[in-house]
Design an enzyme around this catalytic site. Structure first.
Site, short mmCIF file in Angstrom:
data_model
loop_
_atom_site.label_atom_id
_atom_site.label_comp_id
_atom_site.label_asym_id
_atom_site.label_seq_id
_atom_site.Cartn_x
_atom_site.Cartn_y
_atom_site.Cartn_z
N CYS A 82 -3.40 1.58 6.67
CA CYS A 82 -3.66 0.99 7.99
C CYS A 82 -4.25 2.00 8.95
O CYS A 82 -4.90 1.63 9.92
CB CYS A 82 -2.35 0.48 8.61
SG CYS A 82 -1.48 -0.63 7.54
N ASN A 98 0.81 -1.23 0.00
CA ASN A 98 0.00 0.00 0.00
C ASN A 98 0.84 1.28 0.00
O ASN A 98 0.41 2.31 -0.50
CB ASN A 98 -1.04 0.00 1.14
CG ASN A 98 -0.43 -0.02 2.51
OD1 ASN A 98 0.73 -0.39 2.67
ND2 ASN A 98 -1.18 0.37 3.50
N GLU A 113 4.11 -3.44 12.66
CA GLU A 113 3.09 -2.42 12.35
C GLU A 113 1.97 -3.17 11.64
O GLU A 113 2.07 -3.48 10.46
CB GLU A 113 3.73 -1.33 11.49
CG GLU A 113 2.98 -0.02 11.57
CD GLU A 113 2.00 0.13 10.45
OE1 GLU A 113 0.83 -0.32 10.63
OE2 GLU A 113 2.37 0.68 9.41
N GLU A 124 8.04 3.62 14.40
CA GLU A 124 8.82 4.04 13.23
C GLU A 124 8.76 5.55 13.14
O GLU A 124 7.72 6.16 13.40
CB GLU A 124 8.25 3.40 11.96
CG GLU A 124 8.36 1.88 12.01
CD GLU A 124 8.06 1.24 10.67
OE1 GLU A 124 7.00 1.53 10.10
OE2 GLU A 124 8.90 0.47 10.21
C1 SIN Z 1 -0.03 2.84 6.54
O1 SIN Z 1 -1.17 3.14 6.79
O2 SIN Z 1 0.29 1.69 6.33
C2 SIN Z 1 1.04 3.91 6.54
C3 SIN Z 1 0.47 5.25 6.41
C4 SIN Z 1 1.43 6.37 6.70
O3 SIN Z 1 2.59 6.20 7.08
O4 SIN Z 1 0.99 7.50 6.57
#
Ligand code: SIN
Length: 485
Positions: free
Chosen positions: A289, A156, A255, A463
């Protein structure tokens, strides 16, 4: 902007060399907007993964001994060259992932921002001197790189999720073996080539693309040389990887999935809440996510809010990511599309009402109409599971306590959002939410300066930020004695 597919590496990067899989196997990468094959990539397995681990191990001593300022210089050059070549990277990303070009470009700049951030943090890995129980002694604390690390990254955000892991690992002095998602290996390989051109020494950063994620994962997790695994992906796969890492007791950053509540109180600035929800929910066609999964709106404003939301969602421009003006691209795969269809059907069968959307979009096989459903209840799949699609389910609530209770009623705990103009309520609700990240009057949380990560079954580890660097550092305590005269 480019109008042709740039030349992108399609082999594994191992020890500074571009290599085909020993088996000779290759796999197709498809454009989800058209289903067309856009590249054929080396399909790596055990042999290549072991070679990559060995290369990372061989590079470790020199890379970790390099002064932090030297590592920082290379990371900065990598970031600068990614920014210079953002169009090329964005085009590649859109082709394999489907997201609109403007978003893809944004992702590349977001990825580069982690390299810049961690290039600066690399030079600030401070230790400690702590008063000891006796005046003839000192407690000294130093920090050293964890060692060889592995990263398994998702489709993604094929650039940013890889780069944010690599930036922290390399800044800390670790070396890395990365396994990008089979749907989107090209962004990783192109970013790796740019990293090599920016001066990464051979073996510091290795990439093994492949379709047999279980096999590559098994080799990475069972290796004694690999001292840490960082994974972004589903909670189900995360659980397996955690178990596989137990025998070698690795450091882990997980994550995992989310089910983010987006809470709008009666006293909220509704314009801001709508803007925040559109940004949070519909980025990457809802395939993030952290995107709003469950929208809770207080009873006094739910009618107005849902109506205005549906009007805005109905105007979203759906189409291939490379078409000018596109805001919503395709979903990544047939399985992803089928899941969204199934979840919407479940909501409608249980009494939900479509305010807009609710069906396949004519733009192509994997396009789903941006959708708003109201009248949803806690037992529906759209409220219980991560949707990963452009669907916003809206439910009402009466009191602050009820909103908190509903928001926390999930095994996940990644991100949550709250809109209110009441300062006391903002703090109370922010404190009470059992989620790793809370946006208060903000719909997008991501920043290299902030610790990204979840609690409960959304995982652990952070992270970005200095916490993200700590995840790649071991703490050592030395007791210095014999100081008395
Ligand atoms: C994710 O939702 O997997 C990462 C989204 C982000 O770092 O903004």
């Amino acid at each position: 902007m480019l109008d042709v597919m740039p030349t992108v590496p399609t082999q594994a990067l191992i020890g500074g060399e571009w290599l085909n899989a020993e088996s000779g196997r290759r796999f197709d990468v498809r454009d989800p907007a058209t289903g067309n094959v856009i590249a054929s990539v080396s399909d790596c397995g055990e042999v290549e993964t072991l070679a990559a681990i060995a290369a990372a191990d061989a590079a470790l001593a020199a890379w970790s001994a390099e002064p932090a300022s030297g590592r920082a210089r290379i990371l900065r050059r990598w970031a600068d060259q990614m920014i210079e070549r953002a169009d090329e990277l964005a085009w590649t990303l859109t082709r394999e992932n489907g997201k609109p070009l403007a978003e893809a470009r944004g992702e590349v700049l977001y990825g580069a921002s982690y390299l810049h951030w961690f290039s600066e943090e690399a030079t600030r890995v401070y230790g400690d001197v702590i008063p000891a129980p006796g005046s003839d002694r000192r407690i000294i604390v130093t920090k050293s790189p964890v060692g060889v690390c592995a990263a398994i990254t998702p489709w993604n955000f094929p650039n940013a999720m890889l780069i944010r892991k690599a930036a922290a690992a390399l800044a800390a002095g670790c070396t890395l073996v990365a396994k990008p998602a089979a749907e989107t290996p090209l962004s990783a390989l192109l970013a790796a080539r740019i990293g090599m051109e920016a001066g990464l020494p051979a073996g510091v950063f290795n990439v093994v693309p492949g379709t047999d994620a279980a096999e590559i994962g098994r080799v990475l997790t069972s290796s004694d040389i690999v001292r840490k695994l960082s994974f972004t992906g589903s909670t189900g796969v995360g659980r397996k990887l955690i178990a596989q890492c137990a025998p070698t007791v690795k450091r882990l950053s997980m994550e995992l999935g989310g089910n983010a509540p987006f809470i709008v109180f009666d006293d909220a600035d509704l314009d801001a809440a709508l803007d925040g929800l559109m940004a949070s929910k519909f980025r990457n066609a809802g395939q993030t996510c952290v995107c709003a999964n469950r929208v809770y709106v207080q009873d006094g404003v739910i009618g107005e809010f849902a109506e205005r939301l549906a009007k805005r969602v109905a105007t979203l421009n759906v189409g291939p990511g490379d078409r000018s003006g596109t805001e919503i691209g395709p979903l990544i795969s047939e399985a992803a599309f089928a899941k969204v269809e199934r979840m919407v059907s479940d909501a409608l069968a249980r009494g939900g009402r479509v305010l807009t959307g609710g069906a396949k979009h004519p733009a192509g096989e994997l396009f789903y109409q941006p959708t708003v459903i109201d009248g949803v209840t806690a037992d529906m799949d759209v409220m219980r599971d991560e949707i990963f699609g452009p669907v916003a389910p809206v439910a009402g609530f009466a009191t602050e306590a009820e909103a908190i209770q509903m928001a926390n009623e999930t095994e996940y705990g990644l991100a949550a959002y709250v809109y209110t103009r009441d300062l006391g309520r903002a703090w109370r609700v922010g404190d009470a939410l059992a989620h790793g990240m809370v946006g208060i009057n903000e719909g997008v949380l991501s920043s290299p300066a902030a610790p990204f990560g979840g609690v409960k079954q959304s995982g652990f580890g952070r992270e970005g930020s200095r916490y993200g660097l700590d995840d790649y550092l071991d703490v050592k305590y030395m007791l210095m004695g014999g100081l008395s005269a």
